[in-house]
Design a protein around this motif. Structure first.
Motif, PDB file in Angstrom:
ATOM      1  N   ARG A   1      19.562  30.467 -19.686  1.00 14.20           N
ATOM      2  CA  ARG A   1      19.952  31.378 -18.600  1.00 14.20           C
ATOM      3  C   ARG A   1      18.808  31.591 -17.601  1.00 14.20           C
ATOM      4  N   LYS A   2      17.578  31.396 -18.059  1.00 11.28           N
ATOM      5  CA  LYS A   2      16.451  31.432 -17.120  1.00 11.28           C
ATOM      6  C   LYS A   2      16.435  30.192 -16.236  1.00 11.28           C
ATOM      7  N   ARG A   3      16.834  29.069 -16.811  1.00  9.10           N
ATOM      8  CA  ARG A   3      16.710  27.788 -16.105  1.00  9.10           C
ATOM      9  C   ARG A   3      17.852  27.515 -15.140  1.00  9.10           C
TER      10      ARG A   3
ATOM     11  N   LEU B   1      14.017  39.654 -14.222  1.00  9.32           N
ATOM     12  CA  LEU B   1      12.661  39.696 -14.779  1.00  9.32           C
ATOM     13  C   LEU B   1      12.603  40.669 -15.949  1.00  9.32           C
ATOM     14  N   VAL B   2      13.284  41.807 -15.778  1.00 11.97           N
ATOM     15  CA  VAL B   2      13.324  42.808 -16.844  1.00 11.97           C
ATOM     16  C   VAL B   2      14.076  42.250 -18.049  1.00 11.97           C
ATOM     17  N   VAL B   3      15.254  41.667 -17.772  1.00 11.62           N
ATOM     18  CA  VAL B   3      16.095  41.124 -18.847  1.00 11.62           C
ATOM     19  C   VAL B   3      15.335  40.092 -19.682  1.00 11.62           C
TER      20      VAL B   3
ATOM     21  N   ARG C   1       5.899  42.686 -11.799  1.00 13.74           N
ATOM     22  CA  ARG C   1       7.291  42.496 -11.345  1.00 13.74           C
ATOM     23  C   ARG C   1       7.451  43.013  -9.922  1.00 13.74           C
ATOM     24  N   ARG C   2       6.834  44.150  -9.638  1.00 11.02           N
ATOM     25  CA  ARG C   2       6.956  44.723  -8.295  1.00 11.02           C
ATOM     26  C   ARG C   2       6.406  43.748  -7.261  1.00 11.02           C
ATOM     27  N   GLU C   3       5.264  43.148  -7.607  1.00 13.89           N
ATOM     28  CA  GLU C   3       4.643  42.197  -6.686  1.00 13.89           C
ATOM     29  C   GLU C   3       5.513  40.952  -6.519  1.00 13.89           C
ATOM     30  N   ARG C   4       6.060  40.481  -7.663  1.00 11.07           N
ATOM     31  CA  ARG C   4       6.885  39.265  -7.623  1.00 11.07           C
ATOM     32  C   ARG C   4       8.160  39.496  -6.808  1.00 11.07           C
ATOM     33  N   VAL C   5       8.764  40.672  -6.956  1.00 15.21           N
ATOM     34  CA  VAL C   5       9.982  40.981  -6.199  1.00 15.21           C
ATOM     35  C   VAL C   5       9.681  40.981  -4.693  1.00 15.21           C
ATOM     36  N   ALA C   6       8.556  41.571  -4.322  1.00 14.02           N
ATOM     37  CA  ALA C   6       8.187  41.581  -2.897  1.00 14.02           C
ATOM     38  C   ALA C   6       7.968  40.157  -2.395  1.00 14.02           C
ATOM     39  N   ASP C   7       7.313  39.321  -3.211  1.00 15.14           N
ATOM     40  CA  ASP C   7       7.097  37.911  -2.831  1.00 15.14           C
ATOM     41  C   ASP C   7       8.411  37.148  -2.710  1.00 15.14           C
TER      42      ASP C   7
ATOM     43  N   GLN D   1      23.034  38.074   1.207  1.00 12.37           N
ATOM     44  CA  GLN D   1      23.068  36.775   0.532  1.00 12.37           C
ATOM     45  C   GLN D   1      21.641  36.286   0.291  1.00 12.37           C
ATOM     46  N   ARG D   2      20.721  36.604   1.201  1.00  7.27           N
ATOM     47  CA  ARG D   2      19.312  36.264   0.971  1.00  7.27           C
ATOM     48  C   ARG D   2      18.766  37.007  -0.255  1.00  7.27           C
ATOM     49  N   VAL D   3      19.175  38.265  -0.393  1.00  6.21           N
ATOM     50  CA  VAL D   3      18.748  39.046  -1.563  1.00  6.21           C
ATOM     51  C   VAL D   3      19.307  38.409  -2.842  1.00  6.21           C
ATOM     52  N   ALA D   4      20.586  38.002  -2.787  1.00  4.61           N
ATOM     53  CA  ALA D   4      21.198  37.373  -3.966  1.00  4.61           C
ATOM     54  C   ALA D   4      20.463  36.077  -4.318  1.00  4.61           C
ATOM     55  N   ILE D   5      20.021  35.358  -3.297  1.00  7.27           N
ATOM     56  CA  ILE D   5      19.268  34.119  -3.545  1.00  7.27           C
ATOM     57  C   ILE D   5      17.907  34.452  -4.160  1.00  7.27           C
ATOM     58  N   ALA D   6      17.248  35.475  -3.651  1.00  8.58           N
ATOM     59  CA  ALA D   6      15.958  35.893  -4.228  1.00  8.58           C
ATOM     60  C   ALA D   6      16.124  36.258  -5.702  1.00  8.58           C
ATOM     61  N   ARG D   7      17.208  36.928  -5.995  1.00  5.86           N
ATOM     62  CA  ARG D   7      17.484  37.329  -7.381  1.00  5.86           C
ATOM     63  C   ARG D   7      17.680  36.094  -8.260  1.00  5.86           C
ATOM     64  N   ALA D   8      18.419  35.116  -7.730  1.00  5.68           N
ATOM     65  CA  ALA D   8      18.633  33.885  -8.492  1.00  5.68           C
ATOM     66  C   ALA D   8      17.322  33.137  -8.717  1.00  5.68           C
ATOM     67  N   LEU D   9      16.374  33.299  -7.785  1.00  9.08           N
ATOM     68  CA  LEU D   9      15.097  32.582  -7.885  1.00  9.08           C
ATOM     69  C   LEU D   9      14.112  33.246  -8.835  1.00  9.08           C
ATOM     70  N   ALA D  10      14.405  34.490  -9.227  1.00  7.94           N
ATOM     71  CA  ALA D  10      13.413  35.304  -9.936  1.00  7.94           C
ATOM     72  C   ALA D  10      12.875  34.624 -11.190  1.00  7.94           C
ATOM     73  N   THR D  11      13.744  33.924 -11.922  1.00  2.00           N
ATOM     74  CA  THR D  11      13.302  33.308 -13.175  1.00  2.00           C
ATOM     75  C   THR D  11      12.828  31.868 -12.973  1.00  2.00           C
ATOM     76  N   ASP D  12      12.652  31.483 -11.693  1.00  2.00           N
ATOM     77  CA  ASP D  12      12.175  30.131 -11.381  1.00  2.00           C
ATOM     78  C   ASP D  12      13.095  29.046 -11.961  1.00  2.00           C
ATOM     79  N   PRO D  13      14.371  29.092 -11.594  1.00  2.00           N
ATOM     80  CA  PRO D  13      15.335  28.179 -12.211  1.00  2.00           C
ATOM     81  C   PRO D  13      15.176  26.743 -11.718  1.00  2.00           C
ATOM     82  N   GLU D  14      15.676  25.813 -12.535  1.00  2.00           N
ATOM     83  CA  GLU D  14      15.706  24.399 -12.130  1.00  2.00           C
ATOM     84  C   GLU D  14      17.022  24.051 -11.461  1.00  2.00           C
ATOM     85  N   LEU D  15      18.048  24.872 -11.751  1.00  2.00           N
ATOM     86  CA  LEU D  15      19.386  24.611 -11.214  1.00  2.00           C
ATOM     87  C   LEU D  15      19.987  25.914 -10.704  1.00  2.00           C
TER      88      LEU D  15
END
Ligand code: ATP
Ligand code: MG
Length: 260
Positions: free
Chosen positions: A85-87, A113-115, A124-130, A155-169
């Motif tokens: 689920r991270k990937r 990130l919390v999950v 996490r705060r820094e990573r979310v801002a980045d 939609q940009r926020v949703a994309i940032a959320r999807a990127l949080a775990t550094d996914p491959e897909l």
């Protein structure tokens, strides 16, 4: 080896017990290379979203397999499934329904990130801002609620959320079809840039062939649960082999027109 290999995935839905099932996804196979984009196109009800959900194991197939980086996704449970689920992440059509309206956007982006127990609170705060900065959402917006942002911003926020775990897909299910046409290109450009920077692969689900030509490297055309044609994007647009693909292309007159 391809990043994602999908092998004869099949899923039936039954309205009632005892009734014959309806094959929403019928022996669907495809592969996506690391950093590549496969567009899954086809009319409403073709089975595109169901395929995306099967790939991410949000629902279980009746038969067929999914492997990611050599891992048999169907066999995963517990820790293995959490790691998967991270990937592999998803971006949906409507960010209003995929982001919790009751919490500020920074909290939604931090949630994966919390999950997954990533970082300290401060990290996490820094990573979310980045992450939000990386999708063009400035730090002055971190405390805003979804209702205070535009569709494109959300939609940009949703994309940032999807990127949080550094996914491959990332499975993107109609990620721009709820947005104004002028905003669509910006979000597509963002997805393209993120792919170039991070080598993310996309399963890009859309009924809009006009988006596909510039964005995807391979296209799979789906109809009534099955893939009827699959080819590199230029070949599919120049020499469609299947009548149904031609019908779809004819509905978008400016595509594939010879340059004058
Ligand atoms: N949970 C479910 N229960 C029963 N039938 C379902 C379920 N989810 C999807 N279906 C059916 O499966 C078929 C494929 O649906 P799916 O949502 O995958 O299509 P789609 O290609 O994504 O369409 P759209 O372009 O409208 O989003 C449809 O006939 C749909 O009604
Ligand atoms: Mg759908």
């Amino acid at each position: 080896m391809a990043l994602l290999e999908v092998d004869r995935l099949t899923k039936e839905f039954r309205r009632r017990r005892g009734e014959p099932g309806h094959r929403a996804v019928d022996e669907v196979s495809f592969r996506i290379e690391r950093g590549g984009t496969l567009a899954l196109v086809g009319e409403s009800g073709a089975g595109k979203s169901t395929t995306g959900r099967l790939v991410l194991r949000l629902i279980e197939p009746d038969s067929g397999g999914v492997s990611m980086g050599g891992t048999d996704v169907r066999a995963l449970d517990g820790r293995g499934l959490r790691a998967f689920r991270k990937r592999a992440q998803m971006v949906f059509q409507d960010p209003h329904s995929s982001l919790d309206p009751r919490v500020p956007i920074a909290v939604s982006v931090a949630e994966p990130l919390v999950v997954h127990g990533i970082g300290t609170r401060g990290e996490r705060r820094e990573r979310v801002a980045d992450l939000l900065d990386g999708v063009g959402i400035g730090s002055h917006l971190l405390g805003r609620y979804p209702a205070q942002l535009s569709g494109g911003q959300l939609q940009r926020v949703a994309i940032a959320r999807a990127l949080a775990t550094d996914p491959e897909l990332i499975v993107c299910d109609e990620p721009v079809s709820a947005l104004d046409v002028s905003i669509q290109a910006q979000v597509i450009n963002l997805l393209t840039d993120l792919q170039a920077e991070r080598g993310i692969a996309y399963l890009f689900i859309t009924h809009d062939l006009a988006l596909v030509e510039a964005f995807a490297d391979t296209v799979a055309v789906m109809r009534a649960g099955a893939i009827v044609e699959q080819a590199p994007v230029d070949r599919l647009f120049r020499e469609p082999e299947h009548d149904y693909t031609r019908t779809l292309l004819d509905a978008v007159p400016y595509i594939g027109a010879p340059a004058s």
